[in-house]
Every structure is written in structure tokens, then in C-alpha cells.
Design a protein around this motif. Structure first.
Motif, PDB file in Angstrom:
ATOM      1  N   ILE A   1       0.833  -1.203   0.000  1.00  0.00           N
ATOM      2  CA  ILE A   1       0.000   0.000   0.000  1.00  0.00           C
ATOM      3  C   ILE A   1       0.867   1.253   0.000  1.00  0.00           C
ATOM      4  O   ILE A   1       0.612   2.211  -0.740  1.00  0.00           O
ATOM      5  N   ILE A   2       1.890   1.241   0.826  1.00  0.00           N
ATOM      6  CA  ILE A   2       2.777   2.410   0.899  1.00  0.00           C
ATOM      7  C   ILE A   2       3.465   2.641  -0.442  1.00  0.00           C
ATOM      8  O   ILE A   2       3.534   3.769  -0.944  1.00  0.00           O
TER       9      ILE A   2
ATOM     10  N   ALA B   1       0.992   3.962  -3.034  1.00  0.00           N
ATOM     11  CA  ALA B   1       0.681   5.368  -2.777  1.00  0.00           C
ATOM     12  C   ALA B   1       1.820   6.275  -3.225  1.00  0.00           C
ATOM     13  O   ALA B   1       1.590   7.355  -3.798  1.00  0.00           O
TER      14      ALA B   1
ATOM     15  N   ILE C   1       1.909   6.392  -7.116  1.00  0.00           N
ATOM     16  CA  ILE C   1       0.804   7.154  -7.687  1.00  0.00           C
ATOM     17  C   ILE C   1       0.978   8.647  -7.407  1.00  0.00           C
ATOM     18  O   ILE C   1       0.609   9.495  -8.224  1.00  0.00           O
ATOM     19  N   SER C   2       1.544   8.981  -6.266  1.00  0.00           N
ATOM     20  CA  SER C   2       1.744  10.389  -5.910  1.00  0.00           C
ATOM     21  C   SER C   2       2.919  11.012  -6.653  1.00  0.00           C
ATOM     22  O   SER C   2       2.916  12.221  -6.938  1.00  0.00           O
TER      23      SER C   2
ATOM     24  N   GLU D   1      -0.048   8.606 -14.648  1.00  0.00           N
ATOM     25  CA  GLU D   1      -0.905   7.938 -13.672  1.00  0.00           C
ATOM     26  C   GLU D   1      -1.520   6.668 -14.239  1.00  0.00           C
ATOM     27  O   GLU D   1      -1.618   5.646 -13.552  1.00  0.00           O
TER      28      GLU D   1
ATOM     29  N   HIS E   1      -7.611   2.906  -0.137  1.00  0.00           N
ATOM     30  CA  HIS E   1      -7.276   4.253   0.306  1.00  0.00           C
ATOM     31  C   HIS E   1      -7.384   5.293  -0.808  1.00  0.00           C
ATOM     32  O   HIS E   1      -7.416   6.487  -0.526  1.00  0.00           O
ATOM     33  N   PHE E   2      -7.396   4.856  -2.072  1.00  0.00           N
ATOM     34  CA  PHE E   2      -7.441   5.869  -3.130  1.00  0.00           C
ATOM     35  C   PHE E   2      -8.381   5.533  -4.278  1.00  0.00           C
ATOM     36  O   PHE E   2      -8.388   6.217  -5.285  1.00  0.00           O
TER      37      PHE E   2
ATOM     38  N   THR F   1     -10.354   8.900  -8.190  1.00  0.00           N
ATOM     39  CA  THR F   1     -11.152   8.561  -7.009  1.00  0.00           C
ATOM     40  C   THR F   1     -12.509   9.236  -7.002  1.00  0.00           C
ATOM     41  O   THR F   1     -13.399   8.823  -6.278  1.00  0.00           O
TER      42      THR F   1
END
Length: 710
Positions: free
Chosen positions: A372-373, A376, A379-380, A402, A433-434, A574
Motif C-alpha cells: 500500500i505504501i 501510494a 501514484i503520488s 498515472e 485508500h485511493f 477517485t
């Protein structure tokens, strides 16, 4: 199985997922399917990063706003259009206060209705100042073609022809200022802006060719008016003006670096400038007292009053005065900080690197939390990278990065699930989360559906707007205004929903809706027209109560068109906004505004009429050519049977007049329309139109009503 073999297989799977992810993304990118999303991501960055430049304060705007129109009418009894001596007073004020140059985003293509002396007086002021840029509208559409008196105020191609070939748009039609003005302008400038496919103005073309003459854009033309000795030179990637280089793309366009919302460049209302000039001439203290307000500034005059139709969508705002787009171009030029498109090779290299690193990294991670980290972070990262590129003056595509990351991650997870038996719960935990829960469920069944998209479908599109709502809103406090709007919008929305329509969006008092998506509706045109007529009837019921609250009647204009449009989810990964785009949507919007021409309140296109003619009574209004379209469209006014019967004789007379108009018989047509003009606003509009054509020779007449404004 050895650890080394396991790691080797993971590496191969990761690289394979990355390569496939890049290939899929490049297909989407090169096919243009994500261009709309890419443009919206750019708008998002512009909205956050926009800030004044070093030359922002060197530009002044004079806007003809609603207050100026009201002042001129109340104080001097002047209705629109104004006499041109008023523009001369504005030039005199700018000259008196030391302005470098003045540019008018106004088309003075017709002789002044106040007589030739009015044009001559304005032309003399333009000549005396010597630094005035005037607007010319160039087009390749079936519009009026004037033979322009181009002189020294428009450079010829000559030595540019070789370098300019393929870099400058060439036009075959033009609408230029009347000869008295055109011959006295320092520079004639093209003001035919060309938006991106979604209607947003992100770029401008710097130069245009007509009749072997080169016309600059208004933002560049005002600089040339102030600096007549400036040289212009093309290179493969730049237009050089004097010593300043402007980056251009393959079409000769440049990307604008917007400075902020409307008003970032200091604005003065036309009324304030005119009042100040009058006060100075009378020996009084002017309202504009700062002696340096216009000194050594570039001044640009344009419209911001809603009724003058020069409000355009920009990355900053959906309503943006057109002249501020030219001011942004001038600002970028003076500040020397135009945006540049990053070379495709750099973007592709970056895309491949990100996808492969992401694929391998996620493939080797075993725990849910670490995955997950990592996801994230990946993607960021393109977001931060794109913002960094913006700061350096580059347009780095964001959505394509993206998509590559998301598609690659999706492939990795699917491969891991298939090869290692991972549970579906892992996918949910990794993406919760996203991504919304609905998207996650779709991803579990069909991971390829994670990418954004839309579809083309035949829709019935509905645009409505309240008449004169600006003046209504100015007389109400915010709380009563919001209460009034909410009551009105709720009533209209309930009817639209009852008829199976989808609300696209609200824009102030305007409603945009459509039928036949997301659910298919066989009689979507009938439902759309019935909704329009029901909305008009409901507003009529509410009108007396509204009149008591606001002191005036509320009327609503509606335009409906049926045609092919793109409908789908627009937004981020999202959060989506289900909306429509396309030419059919634009035509519906134009028909809403076209009601003003005929004094009607509901107008439908031919394509809608073909589907509803058996269900509703209608009358043919015109063969209408709207701004932005070549071919005319026949438009109709629909009504309930009872309403039609009460006015049947009026409509029969109107049809006789319309037949004369189509044939070009303005004398008989005008007489027929005059019989009923007291009872029918549309007939009154035609009576005036016939009168204006009596003294004109009609060549190649097709009976079209040509709209020159939106």
C-alpha cells in the motif's frame, strides 16, 4: 525451488507487467483517448500554480461591464451598441495618461449606426495616437468576406514565407474594421481564438495569414503597436519577436501561463474611464486620480458584460473575459516565461522508467502494508513531478503517467494473484485508500476497467438560463438570492428527474441536463421537450410569488438539441463527474441563447423536432446559423396543444411571413410580420430584420438568420 529462481521469476513477471502497462498506456495516449483527461489535469495544475509574473503590472484592462452599460443608458440614454466617439474618448484618456498602446477586442466591422462622422471621428483619434491595435476576425467558414485595405499595418509574408510554411494558420474569410478605422490602426490583429476540443482556451495562435498578409494575435499586436520597429522571425520551435523568443508547437500555437483568476491584471470599468475623461475636459478632478495608473502600460479594451458574449472558459475559470486571454499572452511575452511542451521522447522515457521501477518494486513486496505504501508513493510521484515541471515552465503530461502506474500496478496484482493465489481481500486492502469501493469491485472482476473512459451516444441535451438574472442578483442580498435559486432549481430539477433526465451540472442559475445516459431511453427527445414545457409551466405558476420577492418577473430560456456526444466519467481516479462533451452539446447551448433573437423562451433543433413532431405542436422559427458552425440548422418553438390552438391564427400569419423571408421578398415579408408583431415577439424580430434588408442587395440568399454573437 531456490530463492534466486523465485526472485528471477518475480523480476521477469514485474518487467513483463511494466512493459505491457507502458504499451497499453501508449496506445491510449497516441490514440487521443485520454487527451480530455490530460487537459483537465493541466487545468488543475494551472489553478494551483497560477501567480502574477514580473510584467503583470505593466498591463491594464478596460472592461465594458454591466455597470458601464447601465451607466451609459441611465446617464446619457445610450443603448448598445455605443457610438464610436466613446471609444475615441477612451483612447484619448489612455494617451493623456501616457499609455504605450491600446488594443480593442471589439469588431468594428459595420459602419456606425450614428453615421459616418462617428467613424471618422474615432479614426482621427486612432490616427492621432498612432499606437492602436484593432480587431479582425478571420475564419474559414461560410461567413462574410471583405476585401481588406491591408497596408503597412499588416506585414506581408515575403521573407517569412519559407520559415512560416506550415506554422501559421491560413484563413480565407475575414471581417475587418470599416475602412476609415482599418487604415488608421497601427496593427490589425486576428481575434478568432481556437479552443482545445473540450472548449477550454489553453493555447493561442500567435500569427495568422489572410490574403498573403500576416496578422498577429491581439496580445502580440498591442506590443507591435507600441514597438513598430520590432522584427519577427520564425525558427523550427520558436517565434522570435525582437530579441524575445516565444516557444511554439507544430501548429504555431503557444501554451499560456495563466496568472490567476479574472482581475489579476488590474481592471478599470469603461464607465470609470469615460467619467474621468469627461471630468478632465470639464476641468474637474477625475475619478481615476493615480497619475501613473496608465503610464507606460499596455491597455486592452474588452467586454465582461454577460449579454455581450465574450466570456470564455479557461483553465482558471469557466467564465473568463476573452480580452484577458490576450492579456495573458502579452504578459507571458513581456515576462518571458511562456510554457513549453516537454518533448515526446522525454515523456516516453520517463513513462517507461516509472512503469518498470513500479512494477518490479510492487512485485517484490510481500506484505499488504508495504504494498500500500509503495503504491501510494508511485501514484503520488507523477503529481509532484508534474508540478515541478510546471514550475520550470514545462507541460509534463500527468494523466498518462498515472494511467501507466495504475495499469502497471493492476497487472502486477493480477499476475501475483494468478500465480501465487492471493486473495481478493488483498486487492481491496491495497486500493481502498485511493479508489472508491465501486471501482474496487469492478477492478476485482475486470482490472482493465480501472482506466477512465467514456462512450459516444445519441443524447438529447437541455440548456436553460434565467433571463436578466444578473440584474436580479445585483438587487438581492446573498441569503435571499441563494434561497430563491435553490427554490427555483429544486422545482426544475424535480421535473427533469421525473422525465428521466440526468442533471449534468448547475452553473449559477443555468441548468445543463441530458437524456439517454447512463440508462438508454427510447423516447429521450420527447421526454426532454416535455420536461422543458413542464418547467416553463411550473415557472409560470411560481412567477407571481417570485415577483413579490424580487419586484420583477422571472423568465427562463431553454435550448434543446439531439445529437451524438461523448458521455462518461470526468475527474480524478477517485472521484468522477458524469458529464457530456461534444458539438451537439455546444449547439444546445447556442440555441438557449438564440431565444434572445426571437423573443422566445424554448427552442429546439431540427434533429430534436424530427423525433417529437408527432407528440407536440411546434412552429418553425428560422434557418439559424449560430456562431462556430458553417451550416444552418432549422429551429422550432415547441408548445403544448392548448397553447398552440389559442394562437393558431398568429402562427399561420407568421408562417406566411417566414415563407416570404426565405424567398428573399423582404417587402412582403415585412408587411406580413408587421400585422402580428404587436402580439408575437418573433414576428417583431423578423419585421425589423426585413426592414434592414430592404436597402441591401441580397446575393446568394438562402433565407438564413445568421447570428454574429453567442
Amino acid at each position: 525451488m531456490s530463492i534466486r529462481l523465485v526472485l528471477s521469476k518475480k523480476l521477469i513477471r514485474g518487467l513483463l507487467a511494466g512493459i505491457v502497462g507502458v504499451m497499453l498506456t501508449l496506445i491510449l495516449w497516441t490514440s487521443g483517448l485520454i487527451d480530455t483527461w490530460e487537459a483537465k489535469s493541466w487545468d488543475w495544475r494551472v489553478g494551483i500554480m497560477a501567480k502574477p509574473g514580473k510584467a503583470t503590472n505593466n498591463i491594464r484592462l478596460i472592461l465594458l461591464d454591466q455597470n458601464s452599460l447601465d451607466w451609459a443608458k441611465e446617464t446619457n440614454g445610450l443603448t448598445w451598441p455605443w457610438p464610436r466617439e466613446i471609444y475615441g474618448a477612451i483612447v484619448n484618456f489612455c494617451k493623456r495618461n501616457g499609455a504605450k498602446a491600446v488594443a480593442f477586442d471589439v469588431l468594428f466591422t459595420d459602419p456606425s449606426s450614428y453615421g459616418v462622422e462617428d467613424d471618422a471621428a474615432f479614426a482621427q483619434v486612432v490616427s492621432d495616437f498612432g499606437h492602436v491595435a484593432l480587431a479582425t476576425f478571420l475564419s474559414n467558414q461560410n461567413a462574410n468576406h471583405y476585401s481588406p485595405p491591408f497596408g503597412d499595418n499588416c506585414p506581408s509574408l515575403d521573407q517569412w514565407q519559407k520559415n512560416a510554411a506550415g506554422k501559421i494558420r491560413t484563413f480565407t474569410k475575414s471581417s475587418i474594421p470599416v475602412e476609415e478605422l482599418a487604415s488608421q490602426a497601427a496593427v490589425l490583429c486576428n481575434v478568432s481564438l481556437h479552443p482545445d476540443p473540450d472548449g477550454i482556451f489553453r493555447k493561442v495562435d500567435l500569427l495568422s495569414i489572410f490574403d498573403d498578409k500576416v496578422l498577429p494575435s491581439l496580445g502580440l499586436g498591442v506590443f507591435l503597436a507600441a514597438n513598430p520597429g520590432a522584427t519577427l522571425e520564425f525558427s523550427p520551435r520558436f517565434l522570435k519577436v525582437g530579441e524575445q523568443k516565444i516557444p511554439i508547437d507544430a501548429n504555431g500555437d503557444t501554451i499560456l501561463r495563466y496568472r490567476g483568476p479574472s482581475g489579476t491584471h488590474k481592471i478599470y470599468s469603461a464607465a470609470a474611464v469615460l467619467q474621468s475623461e469627461i471630468q478632465i475636459l470639464n476641468g474637474e478632478q477625475p475619478n481615476i486620480r493615480d497619475p501613473n495608473a496608465f503610464k507606460d502600460k499596455y491597455v486592452m479594451f474588452g467586454f465582461s458584460a454577460p449579454g455581450l458574449y465574450d466570456l470564455r472558459p479557461s483553465p482558471i475559470s469557466g467564465v473568463y473575459p476573452g480580452v484577458e486571454i490576450y492579456a495573458t499572452l502579452l504578459d507571458n511575452f513581456l515576462s518571458g516565461d511562456f510554457m513549453r511542451q516537454l518533448p515526446t521522447s522525454v515523456t516516453v522515457t520517463l513513462l517507461i522508467s516509472l512503469a518498470l521501477i513500479c512494477a518490479v518494486s510492487v512485485t517484490y513486496l510481500s506484505s499488504v502494508s508495504s504494498s500500500i505504501i509503495a503504491i501510494a508513493v508511485f501514484i503520488s510521484f507523477p503529481v509532484f513531478l508534474s508540478f515541478g515541471a510546471y514550475r520550470q515552465g514545462f507541460w509534463l503530461p500527468l494523466v498518462v503517467q498515472e494511467i501507466a502506474i495504475v495499469v502497471t500496478i493492476g497487472l502486477v496484482l493480477v499476475i501475483n494473484f494468478a500465480t501465487e493465489g492471493r486473495q481478493k481481500r488483498f486487492i481491496k486492502n491495497a486500493f481502498k485508500h485511493f479508489l472508491s469501493p465501486a471501482v474496487i469491485e469492478q477492478l476485482i472482476v475486470h482490472p482493465e476497467r480501472l482506466k477512465l473512459g467514456g462512450e459516444r451516444r445519441v443524447l438529447s441535451i437541455f440548456f436553460s438560463d434565467l433571463q436578466s438574472f444578473t440584474s436580479i442578483s445585483e438587487n438581492l442580498e446573498p441569503e435571499p438570492l441563494i434561497e430563491l435559486l435553490n427554490e427555483y432549481l429544486t422545482a426544475m430539477t424535480d421535473i427533469i428527474h421525473e422525465e428521466g433526465g440526468t442533471i449534468d451540472k448547475y452553473e449559477g442559475d443555468a441548468i445543463i441536463a441530458f437524456w439517454n445516459a447512463p440508462l438508454e431511453i427510447s423516447d429521450h427527445a420527447v421526454k426532454a421537450v416535455r420536461a422543458a414545457l413542464r418547467c416553463q409551466a411550473r415557472l409560470a405558476e411560481m412567477r407571481p410569488a417570485f415577483r413579490k420577492r424580487i419586484g420583477t418577473d422571472m423568465h427562463m430560456r431553454i435550448g434543446i438539441n439531439t445529437g451524438s456526444a461523448v458521455v462518461g466519467n470526468l475527474g480524478s481516479h477517485t472521484r468522477f463527474d458524469y458529464t457530456v462533451i461534444g458539438d451537439a452539446v455546444n449547439l444546445a447551448a447556442r440555441l438557449e441563447g438564440a431565444n434572445k433573437q426571437f423573443g422566445t423562451f424554448t427552442m429546439i433543433s431540427q434533429s430534436t423536432y424530427d423525433l417529437i413532431q408527432k407528440n407536440f405542436k411546434t412552429r418553425e422559427l428560422a434557418r439559424l446559423t449560430v456562431v462556430g458552425r458553417n451550416e444552418p440548422v432549422t429551429v422550432y418553438e415547441p408548445m403544448m396543444p392548448a397553447d398552440y390552438e389559442t394562437r393558431k391564427e398568429i402562427f399561420n400569419t407568421f408562417n406566411r411571413g417566414l415563407d416570404f423571408f426565405y424567398k428573399g421578398d423582404m417587402e412582403h415579408g415585412g408587411k406580413v410580420f408587421a400585422e402580428i408583431q404587436a402580439h408575437d415577439p418573433a414576428a417583431e424580430a423578423y419585421a425589423k430584420k426585413c426592414k434592414t434588408f430592404l436597402s441591401k442587395e441580397l446575393k446568394n440568399w438562402h433565407g438564413d438568420w445568421v447570428m454574429k454573437t453567442k
